[in-house]
Design an enzyme around this catalytic site. Structure first.
Site, mmCIF file in Angstrom:
data_model
loop_
_atom_site.group_PDB
_atom_site.id
_atom_site.type_symbol
_atom_site.label_atom_id
_atom_site.label_comp_id
_atom_site.label_asym_id
_atom_site.label_seq_id
_atom_site.Cartn_x
_atom_site.Cartn_y
_atom_site.Cartn_z
ATOM 1 N N ALA A 243 -2.293 -13.611 5.579
ATOM 2 C CA ALA A 243 -1.473 -12.779 6.800
ATOM 3 C C ALA A 243 -0.488 -13.849 7.154
ATOM 4 C CB ALA A 243 -2.282 -12.086 7.338
ATOM 5 N N ASP A 244 0.681 -12.761 7.559
ATOM 6 C CA ASP A 244 1.464 -13.881 8.838
ATOM 7 C C ASP A 244 2.127 -12.117 9.936
ATOM 8 O OD1 ASP A 244 3.205 -15.964 7.573
ATOM 9 O OD2 ASP A 244 2.172 -15.002 5.790
ATOM 10 N N ARG A 245 1.626 -11.150 9.144
ATOM 11 C CA ARG A 245 0.902 -10.300 10.705
ATOM 12 C C ARG A 245 0.283 -9.201 10.174
ATOM 13 N NH1 ARG A 245 5.537 -8.393 14.822
ATOM 14 N NH2 ARG A 245 6.888 -10.742 14.066
ATOM 15 N N ALA A 253 1.705 -8.479 6.120
ATOM 16 C CA ALA A 253 2.851 -8.829 5.548
ATOM 17 C C ALA A 253 2.180 -9.943 5.013
ATOM 18 C CB ALA A 253 3.899 -8.821 6.314
#
Length: 354
Positions: A243-245, A253
């Protein structure tokens, strides 16, 4: 670990240029914040944890030889540089969380009326500590994730699908989603890994495949468009991605293509997991639609290795990430504190971090 994306000793920082992998292993020196910003923006270094670490270390490299006339001057310099680094790639939250922490850290030290050199060196030590902590967190993610998947699936040898790159090349070492896979392999509970090519930047075929081969983990590369038929025919037991966020309601995201994999997993009854450190969780945003999605240059779609493959003048849309709704994250969200259902993530992390 066979691969090292970040080489650091005080006063010297090198990163493995991931643009030329797997054909060449080239380490490039980062001499300051501008070099760090360029490396992040051009994706010579990528992966949310690694972005935060390299950005912060580039600041440590820049301030080490500098003298500051006052703690206020140091504080202003650090704040300006970190705010600049946050603009390199807007979707991954780790660099933003690291920047907020370091700015607050300097302010708190300055209030204690320490001399400027002491404040500077304490800041550098704080940044250097990020390397060891990231590896420790990743190994905890690996242990928690492996145990949960084994319990959930109920088989001894697992076939796992992953997307993009979440291993040593995306972190300080070991990895997040790939850390779960490494942990399964170390415990002899891994049958096979399937990794997507991850178009258009090919982080799967260039980087994840490279890591899996290097670690001698049994693995097969598939095209992004093969995921549904793969689940139907190959008996995939679980999907684990990074995950990036991750926001407060559990929406996540991650690299574009993750959303469609989650849809396919839900249809085929395959547990879908997110693996990420707590620094990737952004509780200031309530839902996935609040996340700013980075758009990348059209050339990443229209060319491969500098050779154009698309018709001239065709329009392009190239979002780097998509958002997977919380209800599709059926396995759970794996952090260094344990595995949480998306609906329990916010409260669970708040309790753990108190």
């Amino acid at each position: 670990m066979s691969l090292l994306a970040i080489k650091y000793q005080r006063g010297h920082l090198e990163i493995l240029n991931q643009l030329v992998l797997p054909h060449k292993s080239v380490y490039e020196e980062i001499r300051g914040v501008e070099d760090g910003w360029q490396a992040i923006k051009t994706m010579k270094v990528r992966g949310a944890p690694a972005i935060a670490i390299v950005g912060s270390l580039s600041l440590a490299i820049e301030i080490l030889p500098r003298s500051f006339s006052s703690t206020e001057e140091l504080e202003n310099f650090v704040t300006e540089k970190l705010q600049y680094l946050m603009k390199a790639r807007p979707t991954a939250v780790n660099i933003m969380e690291a920047s907020k922490h370091l700015i607050s850290f300097v302010k708190d030290l300055s209030l204690k009326a320490k001399d400027t050199e002491t404040v500077k060196m304490e800041l550098i030590k704080e940044i250097e500590g990020m390397l060891a902590k990231d590896i420790s967190d990743n190994k905890a993610i690996g242990r928690f994730g492996a145990a949960h998947v084994l319990q959930q699936v109920g088989v001894d040898k697992l076939k796992v699908l992953t997307h993009c790159n979440t291993g040593s090349l995306a972190t300080a070492g070991y990895g997040t989603a790939l850390g779960v896979i490494r942990s399964l392999s170390e415990q002899n509970h891994l049958d096979h890994v399937f990794c997507t090519e991850t178009r258009p930047y090919n982080q799967g075929s260039r980087l994840t495949a490279y890591e899996l081969v290097s670690d001698k983990i049994p693995a097969t590369l598939v095209a992004d468009s093969m995921v549904s038929v793969l689940m139907k025919t190959k008996g995939i037991h679980a999907v684990v991605v990074g995950a990036d966020r991750v926001v407060a309601n559990g929406d996540t995201a991650n690299k574009v293509g993750t959303y469609q994999i989650a849809i396919a997993a839900k249809h085929h009854g395959v547990p879908f997991y997110i693996a990420a450190p707590s620094t990737t969780v952004d509780l200031t945003l309530e839902k996935g639609s609040d996340i700013v999605i980075e758009e990348r240059p059209a050339e990443e779609l229209t060319t491969v290795a500098g050779v154009r493959i698309a018709a001239p003048a065709i329009g392009c849309w190239n979002p780097a990430f998509d958002v997977t709704p919380a209800e599709l994250i059926t396995g759970g969200i794996v952090t260094e504190y344990g595995v949480f259902k998306p609906s329990e993530l916010k409260m669970g992390l708040q309790e753990k971090c108190q």
